[in-house]
Design a protein around this motif. Sequence first.
Motif, PDB file in Angstrom:
ATOM      1  N   SER A 136       0.801  -1.227   0.000  1.00  0.00           N
ATOM      2  CA  SER A 136       0.000   0.000   0.000  1.00  0.00           C
ATOM      3  C   SER A 136       0.832   1.275   0.000  1.00  0.00           C
ATOM      4  CB  SER A 136      -0.935   0.012   1.219  1.00  0.00           C
ATOM      5  OG  SER A 136      -0.191   0.053   2.421  1.00  0.00           O
ATOM      6  N   GLU A 137       2.161   1.136   0.135  1.00  0.00           N
ATOM      7  CA  GLU A 137       3.016   2.320   0.185  1.00  0.00           C
ATOM      8  C   GLU A 137       4.137   2.187  -0.849  1.00  0.00           C
ATOM      9  OE1 GLU A 137       2.359   3.318   4.925  1.00  0.00           O
ATOM     10  OE2 GLU A 137       4.324   2.647   4.254  1.00  0.00           O
ATOM     11  N   GLY A 138       5.332   2.554  -0.465  1.00  0.00           N
ATOM     12  CA  GLY A 138       6.473   2.434  -1.360  1.00  0.00           C
ATOM     13  C   GLY A 138       6.365   3.335  -2.574  1.00  0.00           C
ATOM     14  N   LEU A 139       7.057   2.976  -3.629  1.00  0.00           N
ATOM     15  CA  LEU A 139       7.066   3.802  -4.833  1.00  0.00           C
ATOM     16  C   LEU A 139       5.714   3.819  -5.529  1.00  0.00           C
ATOM     17  CD1 LEU A 139       8.781   5.584  -6.651  1.00  0.00           C
ATOM     18  CD2 LEU A 139       9.444   3.542  -7.922  1.00  0.00           C
ATOM     19  N   TYR A 140       4.980   2.696  -5.457  1.00  0.00           N
ATOM     20  CA  TYR A 140       3.719   2.625  -6.198  1.00  0.00           C
ATOM     21  C   TYR A 140       2.621   3.487  -5.581  1.00  0.00           C
ATOM     22  CZ  TYR A 140       5.760  -1.259  -8.810  1.00  0.00           C
ATOM     23  OH  TYR A 140       6.563  -2.034  -9.603  1.00  0.00           O
ATOM     24  N   ALA A 141       2.824   3.964  -4.364  1.00  0.00           N
ATOM     25  CA  ALA A 141       1.860   4.886  -3.781  1.00  0.00           C
ATOM     26  C   ALA A 141       1.814   6.196  -4.554  1.00  0.00           C
ATOM     27  CB  ALA A 141       2.209   5.160  -2.321  1.00  0.00           C
ATOM     28  N   ALA A 142       2.816   6.443  -5.396  1.00  0.00           N
ATOM     29  CA  ALA A 142       2.865   7.674  -6.177  1.00  0.00           C
ATOM     30  C   ALA A 142       1.984   7.611  -7.424  1.00  0.00           C
ATOM     31  CB  ALA A 142       4.313   7.964  -6.592  1.00  0.00           C
ATOM     32  N   GLN A 160       7.257   5.769   2.754  1.00  0.00           N
ATOM     33  CA  GLN A 160       7.298   4.747   3.801  1.00  0.00           C
ATOM     34  C   GLN A 160       6.790   5.387   5.088  1.00  0.00           C
ATOM     35  OE1 GLN A 160       8.349   1.802   2.655  1.00  0.00           O
ATOM     36  NE2 GLN A 160      10.443   1.829   1.931  1.00  0.00           N
ATOM     37  N   THR A 161       5.837   4.735   5.762  1.00  0.00           N
ATOM     38  CA  THR A 161       5.371   5.237   7.049  1.00  0.00           C
ATOM     39  C   THR A 161       5.694   4.210   8.132  1.00  0.00           C
ATOM     40  OG1 THR A 161       3.158   4.231   6.990  1.00  0.00           O
ATOM     41  CG2 THR A 161       3.430   6.365   5.886  1.00  0.00           C
ATOM     42  N   ARG A 162       5.818   4.691   9.351  1.00  0.00           N
ATOM     43  CA  ARG A 162       6.111   3.773  10.453  1.00  0.00           C
ATOM     44  C   ARG A 162       5.009   2.724  10.583  1.00  0.00           C
ATOM     45  NH1 ARG A 162       9.287   3.121  14.695  1.00  0.00           N
ATOM     46  NH2 ARG A 162      10.495   4.972  14.103  1.00  0.00           N
ATOM     47  N   ARG A 163       3.767   3.152  10.505  1.00  0.00           N
ATOM     48  CA  ARG A 163       2.648   2.213  10.624  1.00  0.00           C
ATOM     49  C   ARG A 163       2.699   1.170   9.514  1.00  0.00           C
ATOM     50  NH1 ARG A 163      -2.494   2.289   8.166  1.00  0.00           N
ATOM     51  NH2 ARG A 163      -4.087   1.076   9.281  1.00  0.00           N
ATOM     52  N   GLY A 164       2.947   1.635   8.290  1.00  0.00           N
ATOM     53  CA  GLY A 164       2.964   0.715   7.161  1.00  0.00           C
ATOM     54  C   GLY A 164       4.084  -0.303   7.244  1.00  0.00           C
ATOM     55  N   VAL A 165       5.271   0.149   7.598  1.00  0.00           N
ATOM     56  CA  VAL A 165       6.408  -0.764   7.699  1.00  0.00           C
ATOM     57  C   VAL A 165       6.235  -1.721   8.867  1.00  0.00           C
ATOM     58  CG1 VAL A 165       8.895  -0.952   7.989  1.00  0.00           C
ATOM     59  CG2 VAL A 165       7.953   0.910   6.604  1.00  0.00           C
ATOM     60  N   GLU A 166       5.795  -1.187   9.996  1.00  0.00           N
ATOM     61  CA  GLU A 166       5.668  -2.035  11.186  1.00  0.00           C
ATOM     62  C   GLU A 166       4.679  -3.167  10.961  1.00  0.00           C
ATOM     63  OE1 GLU A 166       4.559  -1.848  15.952  1.00  0.00           O
ATOM     64  OE2 GLU A 166       4.884   0.022  14.835  1.00  0.00           O
ATOM     65  N   ARG A 167       3.538  -2.883  10.359  1.00  0.00           N
ATOM     66  CA  ARG A 167       2.541  -3.946  10.221  1.00  0.00           C
ATOM     67  C   ARG A 167       2.952  -5.008   9.211  1.00  0.00           C
ATOM     68  NH1 ARG A 167      -2.732  -1.033   7.385  1.00  0.00           N
ATOM     69  NH2 ARG A 167      -1.699  -0.364   5.460  1.00  0.00           N
ATOM     70  N   ILE A 168       3.677  -4.621   8.148  1.00  0.00           N
ATOM     71  CA  ILE A 168       4.102  -5.638   7.189  1.00  0.00           C
ATOM     72  C   ILE A 168       5.230  -6.479   7.785  1.00  0.00           C
ATOM     73  CG2 ILE A 168       5.879  -4.318   5.931  1.00  0.00           C
ATOM     74  CD1 ILE A 168       3.253  -6.700   4.397  1.00  0.00           C
ATOM     75  N   ALA A 203      16.577   2.960   4.670  1.00  0.00           N
ATOM     76  CA  ALA A 203      17.221   2.915   5.987  1.00  0.00           C
ATOM     77  C   ALA A 203      16.157   2.988   7.083  1.00  0.00           C
ATOM     78  CB  ALA A 203      18.222   4.056   6.132  1.00  0.00           C
ATOM     79  N   PHE A 204      15.118   3.783   6.834  1.00  0.00           N
ATOM     80  CA  PHE A 204      14.001   3.865   7.775  1.00  0.00           C
ATOM     81  C   PHE A 204      13.274   2.520   7.854  1.00  0.00           C
ATOM     82  CE2 PHE A 204       9.415   4.743   8.394  1.00  0.00           C
ATOM     83  CZ  PHE A 204       9.460   5.293   9.664  1.00  0.00           C
ATOM     84  N   PHE A 205      13.022   1.904   6.706  1.00  0.00           N
ATOM     85  CA  PHE A 205      12.380   0.579   6.669  1.00  0.00           C
ATOM     86  C   PHE A 205      13.184  -0.402   7.517  1.00  0.00           C
ATOM     87  CE2 PHE A 205      11.075  -3.500   5.147  1.00  0.00           C
ATOM     88  CZ  PHE A 205       9.834  -3.367   4.530  1.00  0.00           C
ATOM     89  N   ARG A 206      14.501  -0.399   7.358  1.00  0.00           N
ATOM     90  CA  ARG A 206      15.356  -1.318   8.104  1.00  0.00           C
ATOM     91  C   ARG A 206      15.322  -1.027   9.598  1.00  0.00           C
ATOM     92  NH1 ARG A 206      21.562  -3.075   6.681  1.00  0.00           N
ATOM     93  NH2 ARG A 206      20.480  -3.702   4.767  1.00  0.00           N
ATOM     94  N   SER A 207      15.304   0.239   9.980  1.00  0.00           N
ATOM     95  CA  SER A 207      15.309   0.574  11.403  1.00  0.00           C
ATOM     96  C   SER A 207      14.022   0.104  12.078  1.00  0.00           C
ATOM     97  CB  SER A 207      15.496   2.079  11.604  1.00  0.00           C
ATOM     98  OG  SER A 207      14.367   2.813  11.155  1.00  0.00           O
ATOM     99  N   VAL A 208      12.888   0.233  11.395  1.00  0.00           N
ATOM    100  CA  VAL A 208      11.631  -0.245  11.954  1.00  0.00           C
ATOM    101  C   VAL A 208      11.631  -1.772  12.012  1.00  0.00           C
ATOM    102  CG1 VAL A 208       9.125  -0.308  11.661  1.00  0.00           C
ATOM    103  CG2 VAL A 208      10.378   1.810  11.166  1.00  0.00           C
ATOM    104  N   PHE A 209      12.190  -2.404  10.980  1.00  0.00           N
ATOM    105  CA  PHE A 209      12.335  -3.862  10.987  1.00  0.00           C
ATOM    106  C   PHE A 209      13.100  -4.324  12.223  1.00  0.00           C
ATOM    107  CE2 PHE A 209      14.970  -7.565  10.131  1.00  0.00           C
ATOM    108  CZ  PHE A 209      14.062  -8.494   9.641  1.00  0.00           C
ATOM    109  N   ASP A 210      14.207  -3.664  12.518  1.00  0.00           N
ATOM    110  CA  ASP A 210      15.031  -4.058  13.671  1.00  0.00           C
ATOM    111  C   ASP A 210      14.275  -3.885  14.984  1.00  0.00           C
ATOM    112  OD1 ASP A 210      17.108  -4.737  12.011  1.00  0.00           O
ATOM    113  OD2 ASP A 210      18.182  -2.840  12.262  1.00  0.00           O
ATOM    114  N   GLU A 211      13.465  -2.841  15.080  1.00  0.00           N
ATOM    115  CA  GLU A 211      12.667  -2.630  16.287  1.00  0.00           C
ATOM    116  C   GLU A 211      11.666  -3.764  16.481  1.00  0.00           C
ATOM    117  OE1 GLU A 211      10.762   1.154  16.140  1.00  0.00           O
ATOM    118  OE2 GLU A 211      12.626   2.276  15.831  1.00  0.00           O
TER     119      GLU A 211
END
Length: 363
Positions: A136-142, A160-168, A203-211
Amino acid sequence: MKDHYDIAVVHGDGIGPEVCGATVEVLRAALGPSSPLVFSEHPAGADLFVATGESFPETTFAACRAADAILHGAAGIPGIVHPDGTEAGLDFTLRLRFELDLFANIRPIRLFDGVRSPLAAVKAGDIDYIILRENSEGLYAARGAGAQLRGEVAVDTLVQTRRGVERIVRKAFELARAGKGAPADGVKRVTCCDKANVLRSYAFFRSVFDEVARDYPDIEAEHALVDAMAMHLVLKPGHFNIIVTENMFGDILSDLAAATIGGMGLAPSAEVGLSQGLFQAAHGSAPDIAGKGVANPYGTVLSAASMLEWLGGRHDDARLTEAAKRIRQAVGTAMQEGMLSRDLGGVNSTVEITRALCARLAA
């Protein structure tokens, strides 16, 4: 458990009506005369756009939104485009993804016995993983929101949003926890695929992944850059269990992965949110073979098995989950016995494969 489940069927373009029609036959055979599935057909796609000037009618969208699940054939015909140059038929899938919030695109990659992989020395059981694509996000959201300036500059934004990355990412870890691990070592692992070394969004995607990973100490977590991942999927596919990644990367990598298991005809897809789901094969509409009776229905049939599994899990309906298992078993047996379409190196038609599956399910 419900008395019945409303399934919105959208055949689409090219080979879509052939593979979708075959799949409905298989579903009916799997569940028998007391099937709780109620099918309704609705129009959408590039052919409809040519005929009416509208590719995705509001009546079809309303039916899909109200349905328990959506089964789709294929969308789009090359050259049939909107004024901005984008394919008309793709409106169906993209609008459902964003407006129904189908945030998890689950693409199983499995090599079946009887199908030859182009990878040397790889056999059935060596490749069995899932690419989990944020949907629902990423490049195709454009899409529809990018800018083109005077025919000289074009810009699309990767979101990329925190909510979107966290839930996936949580979905990835839950899939790993429920599964059997990677083929090579049995380890339950989630691989974050990104381009964190270059772009802040990744880098943001990865940081949320690590959390999120810290909440799943029983699951192994690792990282891979997308360019390296393209190589790894060819050289060591057995290492992977669940791969989670951004929208566009997931789109590209899942096509590469499909090539390692025999092609796009064996690539099912489930696109799900919290309460709704769209199920379709990952392949395109293949207009060059449409109407010739040679289309491979396996990808759509396997997508329908995912639909039954998803519905059965949501509604605690063992009828559906058991039927999903039987469909997958029938597909595996059919391919093992040489029931292969032309794209898989076989000679069997769509009708022959469909009849073979129905016969096994009715036995």
